[in-house]
Design a protein around this motif. Structure first.
Motif, PDB file in Angstrom:
ATOM      1  N   VAL A   6     -33.306  50.106  15.374  1.00 15.69           N
ATOM      2  CA  VAL A   6     -32.132  50.380  14.545  1.00 15.69           C
ATOM      3  C   VAL A   6     -31.282  51.463  15.198  1.00 15.69           C
ATOM      4  O   VAL A   6     -31.767  52.227  16.020  1.00 15.69           O
ATOM      5  CB  VAL A   6     -32.539  50.813  13.118  1.00 15.69           C
ATOM      6  N   GLY A   7     -30.023  51.512  14.786  1.00 16.10           N
ATOM      7  CA  GLY A   7     -29.151  52.575  15.270  1.00 16.10           C
ATOM      8  C   GLY A   7     -29.694  53.911  14.804  1.00 16.10           C
ATOM      9  O   GLY A   7     -30.072  54.068  13.648  1.00 16.10           O
ATOM     10  N   GLU A  11     -25.886  57.219  17.464  1.00 16.63           N
ATOM     11  CA  GLU A  11     -25.849  55.823  17.914  1.00 16.63           C
ATOM     12  C   GLU A  11     -26.832  55.491  19.026  1.00 16.63           C
ATOM     13  O   GLU A  11     -26.656  54.512  19.736  1.00 16.63           O
ATOM     14  CB  GLU A  11     -24.432  55.415  18.300  1.00 16.63           C
ATOM     15  N   GLY A  31     -31.546  45.942  14.147  1.00 19.91           N
ATOM     16  CA  GLY A  31     -30.435  46.376  13.311  1.00 19.91           C
ATOM     17  C   GLY A  31     -29.133  46.207  14.065  1.00 19.91           C
ATOM     18  O   GLY A  31     -28.975  45.257  14.830  1.00 19.91           O
ATOM     19  N   GLU A  32     -28.224  47.130  13.892  1.00 22.18           N
ATOM     20  CA  GLU A  32     -26.919  47.045  14.545  1.00 22.18           C
ATOM     21  C   GLU A  32     -27.003  47.549  15.982  1.00 22.18           C
ATOM     22  O   GLU A  32     -26.464  48.598  16.327  1.00 22.18           O
ATOM     23  CB  GLU A  32     -25.884  47.821  13.743  1.00 22.18           C
ATOM     24  N   THR A  34     -27.214  45.915  20.233  1.00 24.31           N
ATOM     25  CA  THR A  34     -27.115  44.738  21.090  1.00 24.31           C
ATOM     26  C   THR A  34     -28.505  44.396  21.621  1.00 24.31           C
ATOM     27  O   THR A  34     -29.427  45.223  21.570  1.00 24.31           O
ATOM     28  CB  THR A  34     -26.168  44.998  22.283  1.00 24.31           C
ATOM     29  N   SER A 106     -32.613  39.239  13.506  1.00 21.00           N
ATOM     30  CA  SER A 106     -31.477  40.154  13.547  1.00 21.00           C
ATOM     31  C   SER A 106     -31.020  40.427  12.125  1.00 21.00           C
ATOM     32  O   SER A 106     -30.690  39.518  11.369  1.00 21.00           O
ATOM     33  CB  SER A 106     -30.323  39.543  14.342  1.00 21.00           C
ATOM     34  N   ALA A 108     -28.446  42.426  11.608  1.00 15.35           N
ATOM     35  CA  ALA A 108     -27.040  42.786  11.643  1.00 15.35           C
ATOM     36  C   ALA A 108     -26.168  41.805  12.411  1.00 15.35           C
ATOM     37  O   ALA A 108     -24.958  41.867  12.313  1.00 15.35           O
ATOM     38  CB  ALA A 108     -26.894  44.171  12.260  1.00 15.35           C
ATOM     39  N   ALA A 110     -25.731  41.775  15.578  1.00 14.58           N
ATOM     40  CA  ALA A 110     -25.016  42.552  16.605  1.00 14.58           C
ATOM     41  C   ALA A 110     -24.909  41.810  17.911  1.00 14.58           C
ATOM     42  O   ALA A 110     -25.689  40.986  18.240  1.00 14.58           O
ATOM     43  CB  ALA A 110     -25.743  43.876  16.830  1.00 14.58           C
TER      44      ALA A 110
END
Length: 110
Positions: A6-7, A11, A31-32, A34, A106, A108, A110
């Motif tokens: 996760v972020g 970040e 999470g968000e 790549t 996933s 999110a 992303a």
């Protein structure tokens, strides 16, 4: 058990091992981040790697070291061995013999 990427603070992706007492499933949740960020975070944490957006590999010994101290189940070690044996029997083992193949989910997109 879930390995989450996760972020994190500023970040920078963070890797967490959660739901450690649920040894009936094992997957990687993104999470968000790549795919590249997730792969790098897993490698830096020593927990595994991302093969692609559907498949990852987690290192058995590192995952156990991260999960077992969080467990509250008295029979956790026996259930862990059973989970790993089942994964091996089903062929969900990495070419290195030291990692388990896991499905990537996933959260999110992303």
């Amino acid at each position: 058990m879930i390995v989450e990427v996760v972020g994190g603070t500023h970040e920078v992706p963070e890797v967490k091992v959660v739901d450690v007492d649920d040894l009936t499933r094992l997957h990687l949740a993104l999470g968000e981040v790549t795919d590249e960020e997730a792969d790098q975070a897993l490698r830096e944490a020593g927990l595994g790697r991302l093969q692609d957006d559907q498949v990852g590999f987690v290192t058995v010994d590192a995952l156990r070291a991260a999960a077992e101290p969080q467990s509250s189940a008295p029979d956790w070690a026996q259930r862990w061995e059973g989970m790993v044996a089942t994964a091996r029997d089903k062929g969900w083992i990495g070419d290195d013999g030291a990692s388990l193949q896991v499905h990537v989910e996933s959260a999110a997109g992303a």
